[in-house]
Design a protein around this motif. Structure first.
Motif, PDB file in Angstrom:
ATOM      1  N   ALA A  50      22.288  27.621  86.855  1.00  0.00           N
ATOM      2  CA  ALA A  50      23.134  28.005  85.721  1.00  0.00           C
ATOM      3  C   ALA A  50      24.551  27.476  85.849  1.00  0.00           C
ATOM      4  CB  ALA A  50      23.166  29.530  85.585  1.00  0.00           C
ATOM      5  N   GLN A  69      24.772  22.095  82.254  1.00  0.00           N
ATOM      6  CA  GLN A  69      24.961  23.262  81.386  1.00  0.00           C
ATOM      7  C   GLN A  69      26.268  23.198  80.607  1.00  0.00           C
ATOM      8  OE1 GLN A  69      22.209  25.588  81.265  1.00  0.00           O
ATOM      9  NE2 GLN A  69      21.624  23.620  82.166  1.00  0.00           N
ATOM     10  N   GLN A  95      29.595  30.090  79.177  1.00  0.00           N
ATOM     11  CA  GLN A  95      28.373  29.781  78.446  1.00  0.00           C
ATOM     12  C   GLN A  95      28.001  30.913  77.493  1.00  0.00           C
ATOM     13  OE1 GLN A  95      26.356  29.431  82.178  1.00  0.00           O
ATOM     14  NE2 GLN A  95      26.110  27.223  81.978  1.00  0.00           N
ATOM     15  N   VAL A 154      23.893  19.633  76.275  1.00  0.00           N
ATOM     16  CA  VAL A 154      23.415  20.451  77.384  1.00  0.00           C
ATOM     17  C   VAL A 154      21.894  20.579  77.272  1.00  0.00           C
ATOM     18  CG1 VAL A 154      25.572  21.737  77.531  1.00  0.00           C
ATOM     19  CG2 VAL A 154      23.706  22.624  76.114  1.00  0.00           C
ATOM     20  N   ALA A 164      18.392  25.167  81.572  1.00  0.00           N
ATOM     21  CA  ALA A 164      18.609  25.108  83.020  1.00  0.00           C
ATOM     22  C   ALA A 164      17.300  24.978  83.793  1.00  0.00           C
ATOM     23  CB  ALA A 164      19.377  26.344  83.482  1.00  0.00           C
TER      24      ALA A 164
END
Length: 424
Positions: free
Chosen positions: A9, A14, A365, A410, A413
């Motif tokens: 993460a 990301q 995020q 992005v 993940a």
């Protein structure tokens, strides 16, 4: 470091390409990067820092134990005190073992449940993440290296869908049900958690609550204290140490003792770790619990979260993108949604929003707040979001975010392949 980070993460994939800052320090709700830029930070420590970076009472408590040594050949008085103070928060839990990461606790809960029931299968709620260990990772798309036999030991059920759980329990011999009682995206429907408890009791299945995020964020006693449904075992981490590494497995004595010395059953290897009870993290835990007892961090997080959500959503309406950018969730655990012109979730548009927030001194995020976020931090974020949404609106009018991005979007993940953000 593979992937450039120690947690997926936290990876550069990301964040907008070429814009992931390398951080050097933090204070309160702000962080500074290696280039001297200052950001208001959200999701601090992946939701583990609820009191703020460099929170003085926790640091003072840690400094106070350093001169006395950190790790010994026998348990310390500090371990007992920390256990007593922690268990005073957790409804219905009789015993606790401390570890370092959340996966220590959840995987120990799985092992205990299998031993207690003599069954192998685990029923996992369709929620984002429970463990780095094989029993959970095997059920993900990113499961290279996990034997097929392990993958087959995990079955799934849906949140707020009792029928899906009933079907799983009726068709399988299940050792335990593991789930979050609530998430940022979903609250339990009336009767759902009570129904889960009843189904587990009827089928002789152990009920495990993952309190990694809800613990010390929904309430000091976790989601089980909020919703009044008691699990057999509960797993804690993140906010327990305000950034110091500590996790906990708590539960009913008759199950926990399967890993102890008051049992005639075959013993469970239960969280026996070198660093599980070192003094620094236990001192941090006690200081965190004091902060929650003497103040109201959760109330502060709820208040700041409401102000932030209302402000950003109002700005979205003003700019005319409220069907595309929305802030939702529990005020102490906010998420933002980013949608394209058709109203579908969009990674390119998410990247554009992140990119424009970063350019205006906001890093995150999501919008998960801490008790250290001030009204000034919130106002700066609302202003940054409003300006970011002006760019977002232009991209919507153009029909694509591509021309507004400085690099590739992005990517999820936990995807199977490094593409589409493979490092060249």
């Amino acid at each position: 470091m593979p992937g450039g980070a120690h947690t997926y993460a936290r990876g550069s994939d990301q964040y907008p390409e070429g814009m992931a800052p390398v951080l050097v320090r933090g204070e309160g709700a702000r962080v500074w990067d290696a280039d001297g830029n200052c950001f208001v930070e959200y999701n601090m420590g992946l939701r583990s820092v609820t009191l703020g970076h460099a929170y003085r009472p926790v640091l003072d408590a840690v400094r106070a134990v350093l001169d006395g040594g950190l790790s010994f050949t026998r348990p310390t008085e500090l371990e007992l005190t920390a256990a007593e103070e922690f268990l005073a928060l957790v409804p219905g839990a009789d015993m606790v073992k401390f570890g370092k990461g959340g996966s220590d606790a959840t995987s120990a809960a799985i092992r205990l449940s299998r031993a207690a029931t003599g069954r192998d299968l685990v029923a996992v709620c369709e929620q984002p993440f429970f463990s780095v260990n094989d029993w959970f990772i095997g059920a993900l798309e990113m499961n290279a290296g996990i034997p097929a036999a392990i993958q087959e030991l995990t079955v799934r059920f849906r949140y707020n869908d009792l029928d899906s759980l009933r079907e799983v329990l009726e068709q399988n011999e299940v050792a335990c049900v593991i789930m979050e009682a609530a998430t940022a995206a979903a609250e339990p429907a009336p009767g759902f958690l009570e129904g889960v408890r009843d189904l587990c009791d009827r089928h002789g299945t152990v009920l495990v609550f993952d309190e990694m995020i809800t613990g010390l964020r929904w309430a000091a006693g976790g989601a089980q204290a909020v919703y009044g449904v008691r699990p057999d075992l509960s797993c804690w981490g993140k906010a327990l140490g305000n950034g110091f590494p500590i996790s906990a497995l708590a539960g009913r004595r008759e199950i926990m003792e399967l890993g102890g010395l008051r049992t005639d059953e075959p013993r469970v290897f239960l969280m026996s770790t070198t660093h599980g009870a070192e003094s620094v993290s236990l001192a941090a835990l006690r200081a965190v619990l004091r902060a929650y007892a003497e103040g109201d961090p959760i109330g502060t997080m709820e208040e700041r979260g409401r102000e932030l959500a209302e402000g950003v959503n109002a700005a979205a309406r003003e700019v005319g993108v409220d069907r595309h950018v929305t802030v939702t969730g529990r005020p102490s655990c906010l998420l933002f949604a980013t949608k394209d012109g058709s109203g579908s979730p969009s990674q390119p548009f998410r990247t554009l929003f992140l990119q424009e927030l970063l350019r205006r001194g906001v890093l995150g995020q999501n919008f998960v707040v801490s008790a250290a976020h001030t009204r000034e931090d919130v106002e700066q974020t609302i202003t940054a979001a409003r300006e970011a949404m002006l760019v977002y609106r232009k991209a919507l009018e153009a029909g694509s975010a591509d021309g507004f991005l400085q690099g590739r979007p992005v990517a999820p993940a936990l995807r199977r392949y490094a593409a589409p953000r493979r490092i060249h």
